[in-house]
Write a protein that holds these residues in place. Structure first.
Motif, short mmCIF file in Angstrom:
data_model
loop_
_atom_site.label_atom_id
_atom_site.label_comp_id
_atom_site.label_asym_id
_atom_site.label_seq_id
_atom_site.Cartn_x
_atom_site.Cartn_y
_atom_site.Cartn_z
N LEU A 1 0.83 -1.22 0.00
CA LEU A 1 0.00 0.00 0.00
C LEU A 1 0.86 1.26 0.00
CD1 LEU A 1 -2.91 -0.94 2.42
CD2 LEU A 1 -3.08 -0.43 -0.02
N TRP A 2 1.99 1.21 0.66
CA TRP A 2 2.90 2.36 0.69
C TRP A 2 3.40 2.69 -0.71
CZ3 TRP A 2 4.17 5.95 4.13
CH2 TRP A 2 5.29 6.72 3.90
N LEU A 3 3.68 1.64 -1.49
CA LEU A 3 4.23 1.84 -2.83
C LEU A 3 3.15 2.13 -3.88
CD1 LEU A 3 6.91 -0.99 -2.90
CD2 LEU A 3 7.24 1.45 -2.45
N LYS A 4 1.92 1.72 -3.62
CA LYS A 4 0.83 1.84 -4.60
C LYS A 4 0.41 3.31 -4.74
CE LYS A 4 -3.76 0.06 -5.53
NZ LYS A 4 -3.61 -0.42 -6.87
N ALA B 1 -6.98 8.11 0.98
CA ALA B 1 -7.17 6.66 0.97
C ALA B 1 -5.92 5.95 1.48
CB ALA B 1 -7.51 6.19 -0.44
N LYS B 2 -4.77 6.42 1.05
CA LYS B 2 -3.52 5.80 1.48
C LYS B 2 -3.34 5.98 2.99
CE LYS B 2 0.27 5.58 -0.99
NZ LYS B 2 1.54 5.81 -1.68
N SER B 3 -3.61 7.15 3.51
CA SER B 3 -3.48 7.41 4.95
C SER B 3 -4.44 6.55 5.76
CB SER B 3 -3.73 8.89 5.25
OG SER B 3 -2.78 9.69 4.62
N ALA B 4 -5.68 6.43 5.29
CA ALA B 4 -6.67 5.62 6.00
C ALA B 4 -6.25 4.15 6.01
CB ALA B 4 -8.04 5.78 5.34
N ASN B 5 -5.83 3.63 4.86
CA ASN B 5 -5.40 2.23 4.78
C ASN B 5 -4.19 1.97 5.65
OD1 ASN B 5 -7.37 1.19 3.02
ND2 ASN B 5 -6.31 2.08 1.26
N LEU B 6 -3.22 2.83 5.59
CA LEU B 6 -2.01 2.65 6.39
C LEU B 6 -2.32 2.74 7.88
CD1 LEU B 6 0.61 4.66 4.28
CD2 LEU B 6 0.28 2.18 4.37
N GLY B 7 -3.21 3.66 8.24
CA GLY B 7 -3.60 3.79 9.65
C GLY B 7 -4.29 2.54 10.17
N ILE B 8 -5.19 1.98 9.37
CA ILE B 8 -5.90 0.76 9.77
C ILE B 8 -4.91 -0.40 9.92
CG2 ILE B 8 -7.54 -0.99 8.96
CD1 ILE B 8 -9.15 1.38 7.72
#
Length: 172
Positions: free
Chosen positions: A33-36, A42-49
């Motif tokens: 997800l970090w590289l995508k 969206a990236k912040s929400a996914n990484l946070g979860i």
């Protein structure tokens, strides 16, 4: 009576390996997800979860080595990751408590998790048993279990290495 403390059995190699694989899998998804390329929100929400999940599972793994049972003259307290179960001694059916081996008693095998963690070598939380009863389960070894029925309509199913000593203190 001074409080008696009993530890739950430590995690078996299967459970340790399960936690390691789970955490590595979450780290892999985190890296992808970090590289995508995706919108920042969206990236912040996914990484946070994902970071929250990794932190939670790491905490459960660490705390599982410090889980304990406290038995006093008036109550039984289970201090287990994510759960604190506290029952008055009058709510325990101590005379019916016994040591069991899940390989011999199939009706007591945890089958459906209603609120908890179920992975190879480690089951923690609220489960329905194959015999259709409810139980609070803290299992790391299926052959060293103590079954404690309660008046609340569920059982406690715990891996206690000093099971005979625990039962003796419980039935006093």
């Amino acid at each position: 009576m001074t409080p008696q403390f009993f530890e739950l059995a430590p995690l078996a190699q299967t459970a340790i390996l399960s936690f390691i694989i789970l955490l590595l899998g979450l780290a892999g998804v985190l890296w992808m997800l970090w590289l995508k390329p995706m919108p920042k929100v969206a990236k912040s929400a996914n990484l946070g979860i994902l970071l929250t999940m990794m932190g939670g599972f790491s905490w459960v793994f660490y705390q599982s080595y410090h889980a304990e049972i406290a038995l006093t003259e008036t109550e039984l307290k289970l201090d287990i990751p994510f759960y604190k179960v506290q029952l008055a001694r009058s709510e325990l059916l101590a005379a019916q408590a016994r040591l069991i081996d899940l390989k011999q008693e199939a009706s007591l095998v945890p089958s459906f998790k209603t609120n908890g963690i179920g992975m190879p070598g480690f089951q923690l939380g609220w489960f329905n048993l194959k015999g259709k009863e409810k139980a609070f389960v803290a299992v790391t070894d299926k052959s060293e279990l103590v079954l404690v029925p309660t008046t609340r309509g569920y059982n406690l199913l715990l891996t206690v290495p000093e099971g005979e000593r625990f039962l003796a203190q419980l039935q006093k």
